[in-house]
Design an enzyme around this catalytic site. Structure first.
Site, short mmCIF file in Angstrom:
data_model
loop_
_atom_site.label_atom_id
_atom_site.label_comp_id
_atom_site.label_asym_id
_atom_site.label_seq_id
_atom_site.Cartn_x
_atom_site.Cartn_y
_atom_site.Cartn_z
N ASN A 1 0.85 -1.20 0.00
CA ASN A 1 0.00 0.00 0.00
C ASN A 1 0.89 1.24 0.00
O ASN A 1 1.93 1.29 0.65
CB ASN A 1 -1.02 0.00 1.14
N GLU B 1 0.52 5.26 0.50
CA GLU B 1 -0.39 6.32 0.96
C GLU B 1 0.01 7.68 0.43
O GLU B 1 1.08 7.85 -0.18
CB GLU B 1 -0.43 6.29 2.50
N CYS C 1 -4.11 0.71 -2.51
CA CYS C 1 -3.98 -0.51 -1.71
C CYS C 1 -2.91 -1.44 -2.29
O CYS C 1 -2.59 -1.37 -3.49
CB CYS C 1 -5.30 -1.28 -1.68
N GLU D 1 -3.15 -4.59 -2.98
CA GLU D 1 -3.69 -5.48 -4.02
C GLU D 1 -3.70 -4.80 -5.38
O GLU D 1 -3.32 -5.37 -6.39
CB GLU D 1 -5.12 -5.90 -3.65
N CYS E 1 -10.41 -4.58 0.07
CA CYS E 1 -11.47 -3.58 0.06
C CYS E 1 -12.33 -3.74 -1.20
O CYS E 1 -11.97 -4.46 -2.14
CB CYS E 1 -10.89 -2.17 0.16
N CYS F 1 -10.65 -2.89 -4.60
CA CYS F 1 -9.70 -3.92 -5.04
C CYS F 1 -10.45 -5.16 -5.57
O CYS F 1 -10.01 -5.78 -6.54
CB CYS F 1 -8.76 -4.30 -3.90
#
Ligand code: THU
Length: 139
Positions: free
Chosen positions: A44, A46, A55, A57, A88, A91
Site C-alpha cells: 500500500n 499512501e 492498496c 492489491e 477492500c 480492489c
C-alpha cells in the site's frame, strides 16, 4: 497445499516491509500469481491527500497489467493483523476486471500465519462487470 501457495504467501508477507504508510502505519503486502508463472508484488502506498492512496492489491495488479499480464491464478494478501485482512471493495472490483470470479483464489494470511482461501465470487457476489456493459441498449 499446492506448491505455489506457500511462496505466494511468503512474498505477500515480505512485501509488507515496502509499504509506504506514514499516515495509517497499517502495512499490507500482496503477491499476485499470473498464469505465466510470474509473481507480481504490491504494497500500500499512501498519500497526504488520503484518497490518492493505493492498496497493496491494486499495486500488485497494476504492476502486473503494466507488464503485459492479463490472466491470473491467485493473490495472497498479508496484513500485520490478528484477523485476516480481506481486500477492500475497490480492489475486489479491480480483480473482477481481469479474473474469473469462480476460479480466481484470494489467500488471506494473518499475524499467526493462518491461511483462509476464498474465491473472488465469494468476496464479490452479484457483481457488476464487463458483461453488464454489453447489456446496455444502443441510443
Ligand atoms: N489497505 C490495503 O492496502 N489493502 C486492503 O485490502 C485494505 C486497506 C490499505 C490502505 C491504507 O493504506 C491502509 O491499508 C488503511 O486503510
Amino acid at each position: 497445499m499446492e506448491d505455489w501457495k506457500e511462496p505466494l504467501l511468503n512474498a505477500a508477507r515480505d512485501q509488507r516491509a515496502f509499504a509506504y504508510v506514514p499516515y495509517s502505519h497499517f502495512r499490507v503486502g500482496a503477491a499476485l500469481l499470473a498464469k505465466s508463472g510470474v509473481i507480481y508484488r504490491g504494497s500500500n502506498v499512501e498519500n497526504a491527500s488520503f484518497g490518492a492512496t493505493n492498496c497493496a492489491e491494486r499495486s500488485a495488479f497494476f504492476a502486473a497489467v503494466s507488464a503485459g499480464e492479463r490472466a491470473f491464478t491467485a493473490i495472497a494478501i498479508a496484513g500485520d493483523t490478528k484477523e485476516f485482512l480481506p481486500p477492500c471493495g475497490i480492489c475486489r472490483q479491480v480483480m473482477l476486471e481481469f479474473c474469473d470470479p469462480d476460479t480466481f483464489l484470494v489467500l488471506l494470511t494473518n499475524q499467526s500465519g493462518e491461511v483462509r482461501t476464498l474465491t473472488l465470487a465469494e468476496l464479490l457476489p452479484y457483481s457488476f462487470g464487463k458483461g453488464d456493459l454489453a447489456c446496455a441498449s444502443a441510443t
